[in-house]
Design a protein around this motif. Structure first.
Motif, mmCIF file in Angstrom:
data_model
loop_
_atom_site.group_PDB
_atom_site.id
_atom_site.type_symbol
_atom_site.label_atom_id
_atom_site.label_comp_id
_atom_site.label_asym_id
_atom_site.label_seq_id
_atom_site.Cartn_x
_atom_site.Cartn_y
_atom_site.Cartn_z
ATOM 1 N N GLU A 1 31.679 37.548 41.966
ATOM 2 C CA GLU A 1 30.454 36.979 41.396
ATOM 3 C C GLU A 1 29.288 37.906 41.702
ATOM 4 O O GLU A 1 29.204 38.472 42.791
ATOM 5 N N GLU B 1 39.351 31.589 34.168
ATOM 6 C CA GLU B 1 39.634 30.313 34.824
ATOM 7 C C GLU B 1 39.824 30.577 36.307
ATOM 8 O O GLU B 1 40.636 31.401 36.706
ATOM 9 N N PHE B 2 39.069 29.851 37.109
ATOM 10 C CA PHE B 2 39.125 30.081 38.546
ATOM 11 C C PHE B 2 40.034 29.052 39.201
ATOM 12 O O PHE B 2 39.934 27.856 38.936
ATOM 13 N N ALA B 3 40.931 29.532 40.064
ATOM 14 C CA ALA B 3 41.875 28.634 40.720
ATOM 15 C C ALA B 3 41.269 27.978 41.956
ATOM 16 O O ALA B 3 41.700 26.928 42.400
ATOM 17 N N THR B 4 40.209 28.619 42.512
ATOM 18 C CA THR B 4 39.687 28.119 43.791
ATOM 19 C C THR B 4 38.568 27.103 43.619
ATOM 20 O O THR B 4 37.895 26.742 44.575
ATOM 21 N N ARG C 1 29.889 39.032 45.501
ATOM 22 C CA ARG C 1 30.603 38.113 46.376
ATOM 23 C C ARG C 1 32.017 37.927 45.821
ATOM 24 O O ARG C 1 32.191 37.715 44.620
ATOM 25 N N ARG D 1 43.723 34.730 27.147
ATOM 26 C CA ARG D 1 44.310 35.859 27.893
ATOM 27 C C ARG D 1 45.835 35.844 27.826
ATOM 28 O O ARG D 1 46.546 35.799 28.825
ATOM 29 N N PHE E 1 38.462 38.234 40.841
ATOM 30 C CA PHE E 1 37.118 37.948 40.355
ATOM 31 C C PHE E 1 36.032 38.074 41.424
ATOM 32 O O PHE E 1 36.218 37.664 42.566
ATOM 33 N N TYR F 1 25.835 33.806 33.406
ATOM 34 C CA TYR F 1 27.155 33.707 34.046
ATOM 35 C C TYR F 1 28.253 33.400 33.042
ATOM 36 O O TYR F 1 29.393 33.818 33.205
ATOM 37 N N TYR G 1 35.771 27.437 42.019
ATOM 38 C CA TYR G 1 34.448 28.071 42.062
ATOM 39 C C TYR G 1 33.540 27.416 41.030
ATOM 40 O O TYR G 1 33.921 27.227 39.884
ATOM 41 N N GLN H 1 30.146 27.665 38.867
ATOM 42 C CA GLN H 1 29.292 28.732 38.389
ATOM 43 C C GLN H 1 27.827 28.321 38.526
ATOM 44 O O GLN H 1 27.448 27.224 38.147
ATOM 45 N N PRO H 2 26.995 29.207 39.062
ATOM 46 C CA PRO H 2 25.579 28.852 39.159
ATOM 47 C C PRO H 2 24.912 28.847 37.782
ATOM 48 O O PRO H 2 25.434 29.444 36.828
ATOM 49 N N TYR I 1 33.207 38.648 35.488
ATOM 50 C CA TYR I 1 33.500 38.576 36.928
ATOM 51 C C TYR I 1 34.372 39.745 37.368
ATOM 52 O O TYR I 1 35.299 39.586 38.155
ATOM 53 N N ILE J 1 35.240 36.009 44.884
ATOM 54 C CA ILE J 1 35.593 34.610 44.619
ATOM 55 C C ILE J 1 37.086 34.413 44.842
ATOM 56 O O ILE J 1 37.519 33.640 45.686
ATOM 57 N N GLU J 2 37.889 35.118 44.051
ATOM 58 C CA GLU J 2 39.333 35.049 44.175
ATOM 59 C C GLU J 2 39.875 36.245 43.419
ATOM 60 O O GLU J 2 39.185 36.784 42.552
#
Lengths: 421, 325, 197
Positions: C121, A34-37, C113, B164, C119, C76, A39, A41-42, C81, C115-116
């Protein structure tokens, strides 16, 4: 209608260039982080395959080219016309379609379609196989004249054709039969497609090929400067089939539009040695017929020798099949099983298929090769026997005529004929 | 150009054509080995000092199932969990019995008493020794991927790789607390779990150890969820862990030393209770390709049982003379 | 038997020719009939089953195209990541950075790259990728296997027999219907193993 909608759908895909392949139907195997920013995904892109409808365009183009050529050769008697059509074919089937789809290779698809229950031949490939043969059956090898890109590229560079000795032409003329037989055998045993593998010109059409194939193509073109269309005459396996059809075609082209005046002007016009001179029958007819019958009685003997020689070869031939090769390798060199650098053996071992199963499969395939090589050998015996018969018998002929089997209907001889309609 | 010269050129060209086709046709058969110029060469990292090998493989037997998932020991029997079944073997590899499971199974807890705890796709279930379903909880969400279980008295620890997190539950399935959420006050770094490799185990004192595979560390938690201690180093060397998710599996011996199993460069190693490498249990050469790390179990005689997912074998390792020194 | 009887001679030849023509036409019809039973309207294309692939490197060397029409693609959804990416970095990197000496890819076709925390990419540059599968090997053994090879149909010439398929040790390349021309991991599922022997 349904299909039409499908095409529209494909068009849409084509327009966007990418498809979101992550179909919603199947859940992800493992949730991603889980991304906080925020992001995003392509998507994994999936560029579409060639638009299906274009394959039917190929068939239409082939049919159109064949019809125009037939008209040009039989009615218009125009070498110039045939030349421009063949230039078009070279551009379209050669450089635009890059040598695939091709009637020469379709032989293999047809054979595979018949022997392999899991393989369904595409309709377009079947039509590409049949169309030139059907035309040949009525009007001769129109396909060779100007629809085949392989023929066209050789035609362009035949600058200084020389006449090969007749015996050499006969001997080299046996190669296509062997090539065809070998190709059918290797396809029927699901081994490989050798016709496509050794297509010498496809590299030029694509501007891209392995080095040795590029060299092979250049060599063929160099030979082609002196020997007109060497691939067509001494290699092309599809030409064998076309020759059979053309041999008995009912409306094959003639050198003269009406009656031959025996002027011999056309004699040297054919770069392929496919014009037969007039022959008078010598000797008594009865004895000639008798001799012919003796030759035919000897024919089974030729077939027998060929078959025997062929079946002697089957072990060697069967090694061209991957399964047999691998089985033989592991049996003869058991140590390769522990060779970490032999990728093929290591992969086989890790697939978990048992050795017994591999050997059982190899035995079945070798059995197929045993039968196949017997037939291939017999076939070659027959071919050799038949060409000997044709060499040693006379066929009464009063006019200068094209040899229907080998004539490529290119219309080169026509302008030389002084007779006008 | 004279005809004679042309003839010579043609003969040379023809020979060249024959040579090229013949060489490629005969020499380039399908199935013939070709070296891989782009090989990912990890062999240099697979080399080990043979004197550091502390264990011998004493017994190996085949699991009669295509999809083994986990291994546990119950007294003198070996339990092998597969996707659909639980199979009992004796130590000779003889199959004793098997029973069907109600859902796709993923992991099995070390057996205490007679209750067998099994982690399934989104649920946890327990069975008695005869395969009778005792309890089943389904209180895990769609994202959950339950990869490991441990039981201590009335507490069940559930490792959920999908979310997680480790859940501390009672035997009725009520979640008492979540362990391992990122919390700087408690000193908890949070789990990085890139793949469904997320193992946990209890030590001799009943403290929880969790493999934080993304950080290549083993983390030890107090009962209140605060971090007690941790060890582990990211390194391709023999004493570290590499790849995205190692140690993928581990188990704790009665003396609180650790047995770890890794994927990528497949190997099983022994660490003491402080995380200092003691030696090798199974060298990388014993495994095929290492896409999966073997599941581990430890029996009463402190033998190490590994479930090899590639070969679908149970492999039993016992301490050798080297290790008894 | 009379000698040189012109009309008879020609008549006989025509009779033989017509008979043979008819026989050959019959053969063609027979071949067509045998084939037509199983034809398919939609074409077939070549594709790699990523679950069978063993990363032998032949996709890079054997394709008739240079560089190969096989490229690495990234699922993806399966990617972890990771900072320490087994497909991007060499097994023993000096640092987890984008420095060239730490990259596994021989053509530096993977872009990394941030990301945070923690993580990263990873994106494939298909113009640089040669399909050698080195990263696939790294990702499959150390990671999740989100990097995998696929035949790109905008590049593939769809040869009658795929030159890579001929030598693929795992027989991972096969013809599949052109309307579903990809077997991308994540959406496409592994076919259950048939051989248990």
């Amino acid at each position: 209608m349904n299909r039409f909608l499908k095409y529209i759908f494909f068009l849409v895909i084509l327009a966007f260039g990418t498809v979101n392949s992550m179909a919603a139907e199947s859940k992800q195997r493992f949730p991603k982080p889980e991304f906080a920013t925020g992001y995003s995904q392509p998507n994994t892109t999936a560029p579409a395959a060639r638009f299906q409808l274009l394959e039917y365009l190929d068939v239409t183009v082939l049919l159109a080219v064949m019809l125009i050529l037939t008209w040009l050769v039989l009615k218009k008697r125009s070498r110039r016309g045939v030349f421009w059509v063949s230039a078009f074919s070279l551009l379209y089937f050669g450089w635009y379609r890059e040598g695939c789809i091709c009637a020469v290779g379709s032989v293999q698809n047809v054979v595979l379609g018949i022997v392999d229950p899991t393989y369904a031949i595409p309709v377009t490939a079947l039509i590409f196989f049949l169309l030139p043969l059907i035309f040949a059956l009525f009007a001769g090898r129109i396909f060779c004249a100007g629809a085949c890109p392989l023929g066209a590229i050789q035609d362009l560079i035949a600058f200084k054709p020389i006449e090969l000795p007749k015996w050499l032409q006969k001997v080299l003329g046996l190669i296509p039969f062997l090539y065809l037989g070998l190709a059918v055998l290797l396809v029927a045993t699901k081994s490989e497609f050798i016709i496509c593998r050794y297509d010498p010109f496809v590299g030029f059409f694509r501007w891209d090929a392995p080095f040795h194939m590029l060299v092979l193509g250049i060599l063929f073109l160099l030979v082609g400067v002196f020997v007109a269309r060497p691939y067509c005459r001494f290699f092309c396996p599809y030409g064998v089939l076309l020759g059979w059809m053309s041999r008995f075609s009912s409306h094959h082209m003639k050198i003269t539009p009406s009656a031959c005046i025996q002027c011999k002007l056309c004699a040297n016009s054919c770069p392929f040695g496919a014009i037969n001179e007039p022959v008078a029958e010598t000797g008594k007819r009865r004895s000639n017929v008798y001799r012919l019958m003796v030759y035919f009685l000897v024919l089974p003997f030729w077939i027998g020798i060929g078959g025997y020689a062929g079946s002697k070869m089957h072990v060697q031939l069967s090694r061209f099949n991957r399964t047999v090769y691998l089985a033989d390798l592991i049996i003869e060199h058991p140590e390769v099983k522990n060779d970490p650098n032999n990728i093929d053996v290591r992969t086989f071992m890790s697939l978990g298929k048992s050795m017994d199963k591999l050997i059982a499969e190899a035995v079945v395939i070798r059995k197929q090769f045993e039968t196949g090589s017997l037939i291939l050998g017999g076939f070659m015996g027959l071919v050799i026997g038949m060409s000997l018969i044709r060499l040693s018998t006379f066929r009464k002929r009063e006019d200068w005529e094209p040899d229907q089997t080998n004539c490529l209907s290119c219309a080169r001889c026509m302008p030389y004929c002084p007779v006008k309609e | 150009m004279k005809r004679k010269h042309i003839n010579i050129i043609l003969v040379i060209l023809a020979l060249a054509i024959v040579f090229i086709i013949g060489k490629d046709f005969i020499g380039n058969k399908a199935g013939k080995n070709m070296d891989n110029p782009y090989k990912l060469d990890v062999d240099q990292f697979k080399k080990i000092d043979s004197t550091t090998v502390l264990y011998n493989e004493i017994k190996t037997f085949q699991v009669n199932d295509s999809s083994p998932k986990g291994i546990a020991v119950a007294g003198k029997q070996i339990l092998v969990l597969t996707e659909k079944q639980l199979i009992r073997y004796d130590y000779s590899g003889k199959e004793l019995s098997r029973f069907e499971l109600p859902d796709t199974a993923n992991c099995i807890a070390p057996v205490t008493k007679d209750q067998i705890w099994i982690g399934m796709l989104h649920s946890v279930a327990s069975f008695d020794a005869n395969g009778k379903l005792l309890t089943r909880w389904k209180n895990f969400d769609e994202n959950s991927v339950i990869t490991s279980l441990a039981v201590s008295g009335k507490t069940v620890y559930v490792a959920d790789a999908g979310n997680r997190i480790v859940y501390q539950c009672n035997t009725n399935g009520e979640i008492l607390s979540k362990i391992g959420e990122k919390n700087e006050q408690k000193g908890v770094p949070g789990y990085i779990i890139p793949s469904p490799c997320f193992d946990l185990a209890l030590d001799d004192n009943g403290f929880l150890w969790v493999a934080n595979t993304g950080r290549h560390s083993l983390e030890n938690y107090n009962h209140d969820g605060s971090l007690r201690t941790a060890w582990g180093e990211s390194s391709v060397k023999i004493d570290g862990f590499i790849g995205c998710c190692n140690p993928a599996q581990f188990a704790i011996l009665p003396d609180n030393s650790f047995v770890t199993a890794e994927k990528g460069i497949p190997r099983i190693k022994l660490y003491d209770q402080h995380g200092v490498l003691q030696g090798i249990v199974a060298a990388p050469q014993l495994f095929d390709n290492g896409w999966y790390a073997p599941d581990l179990a430890i029996d009463v005689n402190q033998r190490i049982l590994a479930l090899d997912f590639d070969r679908k074998q149970v492999r039993i390792f016992e301490k050798n003379v080297n290790g008894n020194k | 038997m009379q000698d040189n009887s012109e009309p008879k001679n020609i008549e006989r030849r025509r009779f033989i020719r017509n008979g043979m023509q008819l026989a050959l036409a019959g053969t063609l019809v027979g071949v067509a009939a045998l084939s037509v039973k199983k034809t398919r309207a939609s074409g077939m294309v070549w594709q790699i089953d990523p679950f069978k692939c063993v990363q032998c490197g032949r996709c890079a060397t054997e394709c008739v195209r240079m560089p190969s029409a096989v490229k690495c693609v990234h699922a993806y959804n399966l990617c972890g990541y990771c900072d320490l990416c087994g497909g991007y970095l060499k097994p023993d990197p000096n640092a987890r950075s984008t420095a060239a000496e730490n990259q596994l890819c021989p053509t530096a076709a993977i872009q990394r790259r941030f990301i945070e925390d923690p993580f990263y990419e990873y994106v494939i540059d298909e113009n640089l990728c040669i399909g050698c599968a080195k990263c696939v090997a790294g990702c499959t053994s150390f990671g999740n296997g989100s990097l995998h090879l696929q035949i790109r149909h905008n590049l593939c010439k769809n040869c009658n027999e795929c030159a890579i398929a001929r030598v693929c040790p795992a027989e991972a390349i096969s013809r599949i219907p052109a309307d579903k021309p990809y077997q991308i991991k994540g959406g496409f599922r592994k076919t259950p193993a048939k051989d248990k022997g």
